[in-house]
Design an enzyme around this catalytic site. Structure first.
Site, PDB file in Angstrom:
ATOM      1  N   TYR A  35       0.836  -1.199   0.000  1.00 16.09           N
ATOM      2  CA  TYR A  35       0.000   0.000   0.000  1.00 16.09           C
ATOM      3  C   TYR A  35       0.878   1.260   0.000  1.00 16.09           C
ATOM      4  O   TYR A  35       1.933   1.296   0.651  1.00 16.09           O
ATOM      5  CB  TYR A  35      -0.885  -0.054   1.248  1.00 16.09           C
ATOM      6  CG  TYR A  35      -1.725   1.165   1.507  1.00 16.09           C
ATOM      7  CD1 TYR A  35      -2.505   1.735   0.513  1.00 16.09           C
ATOM      8  CD2 TYR A  35      -1.750   1.748   2.771  1.00 16.09           C
ATOM      9  CE1 TYR A  35      -3.284   2.845   0.767  1.00 16.09           C
ATOM     10  CE2 TYR A  35      -2.530   2.853   3.038  1.00 16.09           C
ATOM     11  CZ  TYR A  35      -3.295   3.405   2.029  1.00 16.09           C
ATOM     12  OH  TYR A  35      -4.053   4.519   2.287  1.00 16.09           O
ATOM     13  N   LYS A  43     -12.081  -1.322   6.394  1.00 13.65           N
ATOM     14  CA  LYS A  43     -12.523  -2.040   5.206  1.00 13.65           C
ATOM     15  C   LYS A  43     -13.564  -3.121   5.554  1.00 13.65           C
ATOM     16  O   LYS A  43     -14.647  -2.806   6.030  1.00 13.65           O
ATOM     17  CB  LYS A  43     -11.318  -2.620   4.488  1.00 13.65           C
ATOM     18  CG  LYS A  43     -10.150  -1.632   4.313  1.00 13.65           C
ATOM     19  CD  LYS A  43     -10.520  -0.355   3.586  1.00 13.65           C
ATOM     20  CE  LYS A  43      -9.324   0.469   3.143  1.00 13.65           C
ATOM     21  NZ  LYS A  43      -8.452   0.999   4.196  1.00 13.65           N
TER      22      LYS A  43
END
Length: 394
Positions: A112, A209
């Protein structure tokens, strides 16, 4: 009261909470307080000295957050859990705890963008160096381990290329060198993959998430041994202060109750969309570990319950044409998160991974043509039709 639940679907609802300890409230109460009172000055002294357990100040512990931590530790099959104000707060706390100046971290290729930024910052400020690796075989990993390597950090599936890393292989090597293995398990959630069960030492999540699932919380989690979690709690988390608020913990507890049902639907929708998209002439490539043709499909079958609710694909065309396609979508939302009820689409090269230098980004497989789709809970046919109409208008 100690209760041993065998099944994941039961644990996410009942683990970590006893209503009798909270005035018989069915829903976990929100302890929206910054501080807690002591019955006597002597009790306060005992609490601070660690001679008696109790809540002191919500930066150091909060009952609502404690329920979340106990539940997540159980479903990830770890000894203990710490909740943070964001996924990056959890990642930062873990990496800072496992390293010191002049140490080295071995990292999976394609992490990421903000994790990449953190590693760069740690190198610039503290000379904590790092090397990236695809970790495709034992020799590759062994060649990159140094005497000063104190951590192996992995994303699997890798964001956004959806490559997988064989965790059991990495763990085997790491144990030889006594190096802890940290896994970002955000893309899978504890429902699809359990790295600790496979021998890994630490699991981190952006709980924003799938664990939340509703797009209304920013949070992070770290799960590990009681010893390491206690160390992080009393140093990095306490002193830097990246804690989770009680209300956000309550929202995560609510989201967790439906995690198995949501993940089943995400996965079911995804495999149908992948199979359809592979037949579209404008699509260059589709990357999804649940696809039998994916090069890492055998690894997926070994360590994941299903291929997950995300996939990436490349469209033939320029960056401008890719953006035109995204702008033409009517139902699917352009957003950089994932795991929500809504289907979300993003362009990694200019969004989540834009901080990464182009040469490094391309070496990770993140081209201007690559798009990542977080498949939502809508009828899969409606998701398909939205993609189809926008492809036809390119």
């Amino acid at each position: 009261m100690e209760r041993n639940y065998k099944h994941f679907e039961t644990k996410v609802i009942h683990a970590g909470y006893d209503s009798k300890e909270h005035l018989n409230s069915l829903s976990t109460p929100i302890y929206q307080t910054s501080t807690f009172t002591f019955e006597t000055a002597e009790q306060g002294e005992r609490f601070f000295a660690g001679e008696e357990k109790g809540y002191i100040y919500s930066r150091l512990g909060n009952p609502t957050v404690s329920v979340l931590q106990e539940k997540v530790a159980e479903i990830e099959e770890g000894e203990a859990c710490l909740a943070f104000g964001s996924g990056m707060a959890a990642i930062s706390a873990v990496l800072l705890s496992l390293t010191k100046a002049n140490d080295h971290v071995l990292v999976s290729q394609g992490v990421y963008g903000c994790t990449y930024g953190l590693l760069t910052l740690m190198e610039e400020k503290y000379n904590v160096t790092h090397d990236f690796s695809f970790m495709e075989n034992e020799e590759e990993i062994r060649n990159l381990i140094k005497p000063e390597t104190t951590c192996i950090y992995i994303e699997t599936p890798i964001n956004p290329t959806m490559k997988l890393i064989d965790l059991e292989m990495v763990v085997k090597i790491a144990k030889e060198y006594n190096i802890p293995v940290v896994v970002d398990n955000t893309f899978c959630s504890p429902y699809l993959q359990k790295p600790i069960q496979l021998g890994c030492d630490v699991v981190v999540h952006s709980a924003t998430k799938y664990i939340c699932g509703h797009g209304d919380v920013v949070a992070g989690l770290a799960i590990a041994s009681q010893e390491l979690i206690s160390k992080i709690a009393m140093t990095t988390q306490k002193d830097i202060g990246g804690i989770l608020a009680p209300f956000d913990a309550w929202l995560l507890l609510r989201g967790l109750k439906t995690l198995p049902i949501r993940m089943d639907r995400h996965c079911d929708n995804t495999i149908k969309l992948v199979e359809w998209l592979k037949t579209e002439p404008k699509i260059k490539s589709v990357y999804y570990p649940g696809d039998p043709n994916h090069p890492d499909h055998e690894i997926m079958k070994k360590q994941m319950k299903h291929g997950g609710g995300l996939f990436s694909f490349e469209i033939e065309g320029s960056k401008k044409q890719i953006q035109t396609f995204m702008n033409g979508l009517k139902m699917i939302k352009i957003a950089v998160s994932l795991g929500d009820a809504e289907t979300l689409i993003q362009h990694p090269a200019t969004m989540t991974h834009s901080v990464i230098p182009e040469k490094v980004r391309l070496s990770m497989g993140i081209t201007d043509q690559l798009i990542r789709l977080s498949v939502g809970l809508e009828a899969w046919e409606d998701i398909r039709d939205d993609i189809k109409q926008s492809l036809e208008r390119m």
